[in-house]
Write a protein that holds these residues in place. Structure first.
Motif, PDB file in Angstrom:
ATOM      1  N   ILE A 140       0.845  -1.209   0.000  1.00  0.00           N
ATOM      2  CA  ILE A 140       0.000   0.000   0.000  1.00  0.00           C
ATOM      3  C   ILE A 140       0.879   1.258   0.000  1.00  0.00           C
ATOM      4  CG2 ILE A 140      -2.020  -1.054   1.111  1.00  0.00           C
ATOM      5  CD1 ILE A 140      -0.997   0.218   3.774  1.00  0.00           C
ATOM      6  N   ALA A 141       0.300   2.327  -0.551  1.00  0.00           N
ATOM      7  CA  ALA A 141       0.978   3.629  -0.597  1.00  0.00           C
ATOM      8  C   ALA A 141       0.762   4.347   0.726  1.00  0.00           C
ATOM      9  CB  ALA A 141       0.379   4.454  -1.736  1.00  0.00           C
ATOM     10  N   THR A 142       1.845   4.847   1.334  1.00  0.00           N
ATOM     11  CA  THR A 142       1.702   5.372   2.701  1.00  0.00           C
ATOM     12  C   THR A 142       2.000   6.871   2.855  1.00  0.00           C
ATOM     13  OG1 THR A 142       3.942   4.541   3.127  1.00  0.00           O
ATOM     14  CG2 THR A 142       2.117   3.162   3.862  1.00  0.00           C
ATOM     15  N   ASP A 143       2.321   7.583   1.769  1.00  0.00           N
ATOM     16  CA  ASP A 143       2.584   9.029   1.950  1.00  0.00           C
ATOM     17  C   ASP A 143       1.359   9.738   2.532  1.00  0.00           C
ATOM     18  OD1 ASP A 143       5.050   8.854   0.760  1.00  0.00           O
ATOM     19  OD2 ASP A 143       4.617  10.260  -0.870  1.00  0.00           O
ATOM     20  N   PRO A 144       1.549  10.599   3.548  1.00  0.00           N
ATOM     21  CA  PRO A 144       0.436  11.412   4.019  1.00  0.00           C
ATOM     22  C   PRO A 144       0.300  12.642   3.119  1.00  0.00           C
ATOM     23  CG  PRO A 144       2.341  11.681   5.459  1.00  0.00           C
ATOM     24  CD  PRO A 144       2.761  10.772   4.347  1.00  0.00           C
TER      25      PRO A 144
END
Ligand code: COI
Length: 354
Positions: A140-144
């Motif tokens: 999964i992509a985790t950048d906020p």
């Protein structure tokens, strides 16, 4: 990279094999590894199974940059544990990663981590025929960040779930419903990779199918709505005039590993297998002519799932006498004999877990 291992302090009770359904129970441990542009994939670790702490702005939650796989570990009659074609799943995970702009993983390293995880939770692998340990790797992509671009950071995880049959019907034939109103995927899109959005896109029509009393939706092509594609949780096969026929991989169908295994086994028995475009009208026509003897789905979770009924618009057909046919049975038996270690199977299909 060094894999670190932290054992769970308290172990959960195990369900009886006879109580297992699909996907509700998770084991004691999980695998996690993170990505950032400076360190690349780093900090691979097996740790107690538990929740993630994620920013509410985390990109996967907004734009669905998520990919996953599904494979299984089986317990053989003499207690060994083995994986079925895991390298294929990890190669497909990287295919999905490329399409979703996610950095690729080292497949060989991921396989070693996966085997180590299964080995640590080996007591969770059920032994009754029809049960297995379902393995769900995902990224999964985790950048906020809530602007639209691909994320710079990711989490790769693997969780494990002891499972029984995917469909409540087990090996009894399922009823499928064909829609010409909704589509799952289009060529040039992401239908050929395992990304979360494909499954989200299938939910609305699947709910409609359930309301009508059908188990699953059989999707038609997204352009002309004429050609059979897949069921979403499995690929589809037809036995027509003694031949095994399945939709060719056209860019919007998932290249299933069970699909590939079915084609390989059937060809090794001398059965003619054709991958081609299959019109839905051709399916009804061959039923009318008495040439359609079997329909079945093939997938990791579903294994081989005979189809007893197909409904399209105002037409409904029963396949054969509505029960599982000989080709589905033979394939189911051959595949599961390999998976449970009764047969050796083709070279490279089985990967032992120490
Ligand atoms: C699988 O068969 O492993 C899948 O990922 C399908 C999913 C709908 C359970």
């Amino acid at each position: 990279m060094e894999l670190s291992i932290t054992r769970a302090g308290e172990l959960k009770p195990h369900p009886a094999d006879s109580e297992l359904s699909f996907g509700t129970i998770f084991t004691d441990h999980m695998f996690n590894m993170d990505y950032d542009p400076e360190k690349g994939w780093h900090d691979p670790r097996i740790e107690p199974y538990g929740p993630f702490i994620l920013s509410p702005a985390c990109m996967v939650l907004h734009y669905g940059q998520a990919i996953f796989e599904g494979l299984k570990a089986f317990r053989t009659a003499d207690g060994r544990i083995q994986l079925f074609r895991p390298r294929k799943n990890l190669a497909r995970l990287n295919e999905s990663a490329r399409r979703l702009c996610i950095p690729e993983i080292d497949e060989e390293f991921a396989l070693q981590c996966l085997k180590q995880l299964v080995s640590i939770d080996r007591d969770w692998v059920p032994s009754a025929r029809g049960t297995s340990l379902y393995i769900r790797p995902f990224i999964i992509a985790t950048d906020p960040y809530i602007g639209l671009r691909s994320s710079h950071t990711y989490r790769f995880s693997i969780i494990l779930s002891p499972v029984g049959a995917y469909y409540p019907e087990g090996f009894d034939p399922v009823k499928i419903w064909i829609t010409d109103k909704y589509v799952r995927a289009v060529r040039g899109g992401v239908g050929h990779v395992k990304t979360a959005g494909n499954y989200a896109a299938s939910l609305y029509a699947t709910e409609e199918a359930h309301k009508e009393g059908y188990t699953q939706v059989l999707w038609l092509d997204g352009v002309e709505l004429k050609y059979v594609e897949e069921v979403g949780s499995m690929n589809i096969f037809f036995v027509m005039d003694g031949e095994l026929v399945t939709p060719m991989l056209n860019g919007s169908i998932l290249p299933g590993i069970t699909r590939d295994s079915v084609i390989h086994l059937a060809r090794s028995w001398g059965v003619t297998v054709t991958e081609r475009r299959i019109g839905i009208e051709e399916v009804f026509e061959s039923h009318r002519n008495g040439k359609l003897s079997e329909v079945f789905g093939a997938g990791t979770a579903a294994v081989i799932s005979p189809v007893g009924t197909i409904k399209f618009k105002d037409r409904e057909i029963t396949i054969g006498d509505g029960s599982a046919g000989p080709v589905s049975r033979r394939l189911f038996n051959a595949l599961t004999d390999i998976q449970y270690g009764k047969d050796r199977g083709p070279d490279g299909w089985i990967e032992p877990v120490a």
